[in-house]
Design a protein around this motif. Structure first.
Motif, short mmCIF file in Angstrom:
data_model
loop_
_atom_site.label_atom_id
_atom_site.label_comp_id
_atom_site.label_asym_id
_atom_site.label_seq_id
_atom_site.Cartn_x
_atom_site.Cartn_y
_atom_site.Cartn_z
N SER A 164 9.08 2.70 -6.15
CA SER A 164 8.49 1.88 -5.09
C SER A 164 8.04 2.77 -3.93
CB SER A 164 9.52 0.88 -4.56
OG SER A 164 9.04 0.24 -3.40
N GLU B 176 5.28 0.34 -8.37
CA GLU B 176 5.19 -1.00 -7.80
C GLU B 176 4.25 -0.97 -6.60
OE1 GLU B 176 8.31 -4.17 -7.70
OE2 GLU B 176 8.51 -3.45 -5.63
N GLN C 263 11.81 -13.20 -4.89
CA GLN C 263 12.66 -12.08 -4.50
C GLN C 263 13.54 -12.45 -3.31
OE1 GLN C 263 10.60 -8.88 -2.57
NE2 GLN C 263 12.31 -7.46 -2.69
N HIS D 52 15.47 -11.08 -0.11
CA HIS D 52 15.31 -9.93 0.79
C HIS D 52 16.03 -10.30 2.07
CE1 HIS D 52 13.45 -6.84 3.26
NE2 HIS D 52 12.90 -6.31 2.18
N GLU E 171 17.49 -8.53 -6.63
CA GLU E 171 17.38 -7.48 -5.60
C GLU E 171 18.77 -7.05 -5.20
OE1 GLU E 171 16.87 -4.91 -3.58
OE2 GLU E 171 14.78 -5.57 -3.38
N HIS F 288 15.47 -4.74 -8.69
CA HIS F 288 15.32 -3.68 -7.70
C HIS F 288 16.68 -3.03 -7.49
CE1 HIS F 288 11.41 -4.89 -5.34
NE2 HIS F 288 11.20 -4.70 -6.64
N TYR G 74 13.42 -1.44 -13.82
CA TYR G 74 14.29 -1.26 -12.66
C TYR G 74 13.47 -0.52 -11.60
CZ TYR G 74 18.24 -2.44 -15.69
OH TYR G 74 19.10 -3.08 -16.54
N VAL G 75 13.22 -1.18 -10.49
CA VAL G 75 12.42 -0.58 -9.42
C VAL G 75 13.33 0.25 -8.52
CG1 VAL G 75 10.88 -1.00 -7.47
CG2 VAL G 75 10.77 -2.48 -9.50
N GLU H 64 14.36 2.25 -5.32
CA GLU H 64 14.10 2.31 -3.88
C GLU H 64 15.04 3.33 -3.25
OE1 GLU H 64 12.66 -2.27 -3.12
OE2 GLU H 64 14.78 -1.81 -2.86
#
Length: 257
Positions: A12, A37, A132, A134, A162, A188, A223-224, A226
């Motif tokens: 990301s 992403e 999502q 957040h 997330e 994420h 799997y993002v 970060e």
């Protein structure tokens, strides 16, 4: 137990919001990342929806990068203007090869009002929309998520687990999974101590447990990654992303063997 795709890690640009898209592709591809992403705002690498999709496909292909997912512009109180913009962005995401789009709204009320209309408008697209959580936004807690899911009440809308933002809200990824379960189409990941991001493997989030659980549940999505432990320090963040790539690939392989 299903094996993860060895290309399951997605990077990301929230890790390096200061980098342009070309800089992201050049630096991340050298670290081993092959999936990306995209954002439509905020980061310097954001997608300009006025350009042709080929412009971005050619850039990505030059670095061996593929678009995996994309954040859509949010639906606001002006639903009649912003909903078509989100639909247009979803079509653009499809055209650059993204498989997942993150559907966003400025309030839970707007999520519920616009969600079914959005799903109808993109029904012809081979793309998966997700909600999502957040921390600090309309979907922060388990109760928030449940309200939006129940309000939209449509199995076509999937979800994003997330992990970091659940942790910031005092919710474990296991509690998140217990709510979302088979609707999860994207994950994420980051590591944290409380709400503070830290390098992978040194925080409180049980990532090996997450990988084992998701594999046993049959999850084969992405799997993002970060990395916000060194925000503002470009080179240190890239070092941590490289360390994270090695750690996460090794952990994934060990946990689902």
């Amino acid at each position: 137990m299903k094996q993860p795709n060895l290309d399951s890690l997605i990077v990301s640009p929230c890790s390096n919001p200061e980098l342009s898209l070309d800089e992201c592709f050049a630096r991340y591809s050298k670290l081993g990342y092959r999936r990306f992403e995209a954002f439509t705002s905020w980061v310097n690498s954001s997608i300009d929806l006025i350009r042709r999709p080929d412009f971005y496909l050619n850039k990505a292909n030059a670095y061996g990068i593929r678009f995996a997912s994309m954040h859509l512009p949010p639906v606001t109180d002006d639903i009649e203007t912003t909903l078509p913009a989100a639909v247009k962005a979803a079509r653009f995401a499809r055209d650059i090869g993204a498989e997942v789009v993150l559907f966003k709204a400025s309030s839970r009320k707007n999520y519920i009002a616009a969600g079914p209309r959005f799903l109808d408008a993109i029904e012809d697209l081979a793309i998966t929309p997700v909600l999502q959580n957040h921390y600090g936004t309309p979907i922060s807690s388990l109760a928030d998520f449940r309200e939006v899911i129940d309000g939209i009440n449509d199995d076509r809308m999937k979800t994003l687990l997330e992990v970091g933002h659940f942790h910031s809200a005092g919710v474990s990824w296991r509690e998140g999974w217990n709510l979302l379960r088979d609707s999860v189409a994207l994950v994420h990941i980051k590591d944290q101590v409380g709400s503070k991001p830290v390098p992978f493997g040194v925080g409180e989030i049980d990532l090996p447990g997450l990988f084992r659980h998701m594999a046993s549940a049959g999850y084969t999505g992405g799997y993002v990654v970060e990395m916000e432990a060194a925000m503002g320090d470009t080179e240190r963040t890239l070092e941590l992303l490289q360390d994270g790539y090695s750690y996460l690939q090794n952990t994934l392989e060990e946990c689902v063997a």
